[in-house]
Each structure stands twice: as structure tokens, then as C-alpha cells.
Write a protein that holds these residues in place. Structure first.
Motif, mmCIF file in Angstrom:
data_model
loop_
_atom_site.group_PDB
_atom_site.id
_atom_site.type_symbol
_atom_site.label_atom_id
_atom_site.label_comp_id
_atom_site.label_asym_id
_atom_site.label_seq_id
_atom_site.Cartn_x
_atom_site.Cartn_y
_atom_site.Cartn_z
ATOM 1 N N LEU A 103 -0.932 7.967 -16.843
ATOM 2 C CA LEU A 103 0.473 7.840 -16.801
ATOM 3 C C LEU A 103 1.146 6.751 -16.616
ATOM 4 O O LEU A 103 0.722 5.953 -15.520
ATOM 5 N N SER A 104 2.176 6.376 -17.119
ATOM 6 C CA SER A 104 3.091 5.418 -16.887
ATOM 7 C C SER A 104 4.579 5.444 -16.258
ATOM 8 O O SER A 104 4.974 6.523 -16.938
ATOM 9 N N CYS A 105 4.859 4.812 -15.354
ATOM 10 C CA CYS A 105 6.409 5.059 -15.226
ATOM 11 C C CYS A 105 7.077 3.618 -15.186
ATOM 12 O O CYS A 105 7.086 3.005 -14.513
ATOM 13 N N ALA A 106 8.078 3.580 -16.105
ATOM 14 C CA ALA A 106 8.549 2.258 -16.136
ATOM 15 C C ALA A 106 10.133 2.408 -15.590
ATOM 16 O O ALA A 106 10.719 3.386 -15.897
ATOM 17 N N ALA A 107 10.384 1.470 -14.637
ATOM 18 C CA ALA A 107 11.680 1.602 -13.849
ATOM 19 C C ALA A 107 12.492 0.485 -14.255
ATOM 20 O O ALA A 107 12.130 -0.724 -14.254
ATOM 21 N N SER A 108 13.667 1.069 -14.658
ATOM 22 C CA SER A 108 14.709 -0.073 -15.188
ATOM 23 C C SER A 108 15.911 -0.306 -14.064
ATOM 24 O O SER A 108 15.911 0.886 -13.236
ATOM 25 N N GLY A 109 16.359 -1.278 -14.025
ATOM 26 C CA GLY A 109 17.572 -1.392 -12.898
ATOM 27 C C GLY A 109 16.962 -1.647 -11.619
ATOM 28 O O GLY A 109 15.894 -1.356 -11.359
ATOM 29 N N GLY A 110 17.854 -2.112 -10.738
ATOM 30 C CA GLY A 110 17.183 -2.230 -9.400
ATOM 31 C C GLY A 110 16.347 -3.321 -9.247
ATOM 32 O O GLY A 110 15.881 -4.025 -10.213
ATOM 33 N N THR A 111 15.909 -3.611 -8.140
ATOM 34 C CA THR A 111 14.736 -4.637 -7.738
ATOM 35 C C THR A 111 13.587 -3.648 -7.469
ATOM 36 O O THR A 111 13.026 -3.126 -6.399
ATOM 37 N N PHE A 112 12.830 -3.591 -8.454
ATOM 38 C CA PHE A 112 11.512 -2.556 -8.430
ATOM 39 C C PHE A 112 10.789 -2.791 -7.347
ATOM 40 O O PHE A 112 10.143 -1.882 -6.736
#
Length: 124
Positions: A20-29
Motif C-alpha cells: 500500500l502507498s499513501c501520498a500526502a499533499s500539503g503541509g510539510t510531510f
């Protein structure tokens, strides 16, 4: 603030593997602790694994320890869950969650940001 989006779910036979992958947009990951939870039909959402901002610390539920591996790539704003030796009891919707704190927590309430989830089904 970060917005997680999961992908990679699907149907797998017992003993198989899935990532599984989880791409996070926005913020400072890189400032977020990331975690995976899962929820099976009729059951409460349960903790699966968590990883610290720099991947220096990881923590797993006993039910997946030794079979699942959580990792992250801060350059790609992505966290992964490698699932091996899958069992029918791993069948659930898997959610990616984030919290802007360096402490790894296992309670869903400790995470403010959630993805929509991705279905994982393991057939026997």
C-alpha cells in the motif's frame, strides 16, 4: 495541513503480498508521524503500524509484526505498508493517518488527518 491519499489495495490470496502507498499533499510531510489503521466490517478501527518523521522509530500491532513493514520516503511525501504472508483476517479497509507530533500513538483519536481508505481482501 497534510492530506493523505491511499492506493494499492486489491484482492489477494492467502500467503500473498501487497504494498500500500499513501501520498500526502500539503503541509510539510517530514514533520508528521504517519500510521496505518484498518477496519473490518462490523469491527472498530484498529492500529496496524506507525513510523516517526525520520523513519527512526516504527511500531507494529502484534497481529502484523514480522509480516508487515512500514516505511516512508520524505522526498516523495509517501508512506508505504508492505504486507507479506497475508491472511484472511487481514481483510479490511486500510487507512493512512497523520499527526503533527513526534510521538507514535496507536489510538485513532490521536491522528487528525485521514485518507479515504483502500480495500484489501485476502481470500482463503
Amino acid at each position: 495541513q497534510v492530506q493523505p491519499v491511499e492506493s494499492g489495495g486489491g484482492l489477494m490470496q492467502t500467503g500473498g503480498s501487497l504494498r500500500l502507498s499513501c501520498a500526502a499533499s500539503g503541509g510539510t510531510f517530514s514533520t508528521y508521524t504517519m500510521a496505518w489503521f484498518r477496519q473490518a466490517p462490523g469491527k472498530e478501527r484498529e492500529f496496524v503500524a506507525a513510523i516517526s518523521w525520520n523513519a527512526g522509530n516504527t511500531f507494529y500491532a502484534d497481529s502484523v509484526k514480522g509480516r508487515f513493514t512500514i516505511s516512508r520516503d520524505n522526498a516523495k511525501n509517501t508512506v508505504y505498508l508492505q504486507m507479506n504472508s497475508l491472511k484472511p483476517e487481514d481483510t479490511a479497509v486500510y487507512y493512512c493517518a497523520a499527526r503533527r507530533n513526534y510521538v507514535l500513538l496507536t489510538m485513532p483519536g490521536g491522528y487528525l488527518y485521514w485518507g479515504q481508505g483502500t480495500q484489501v481482501t485476502v481470500s482463503s
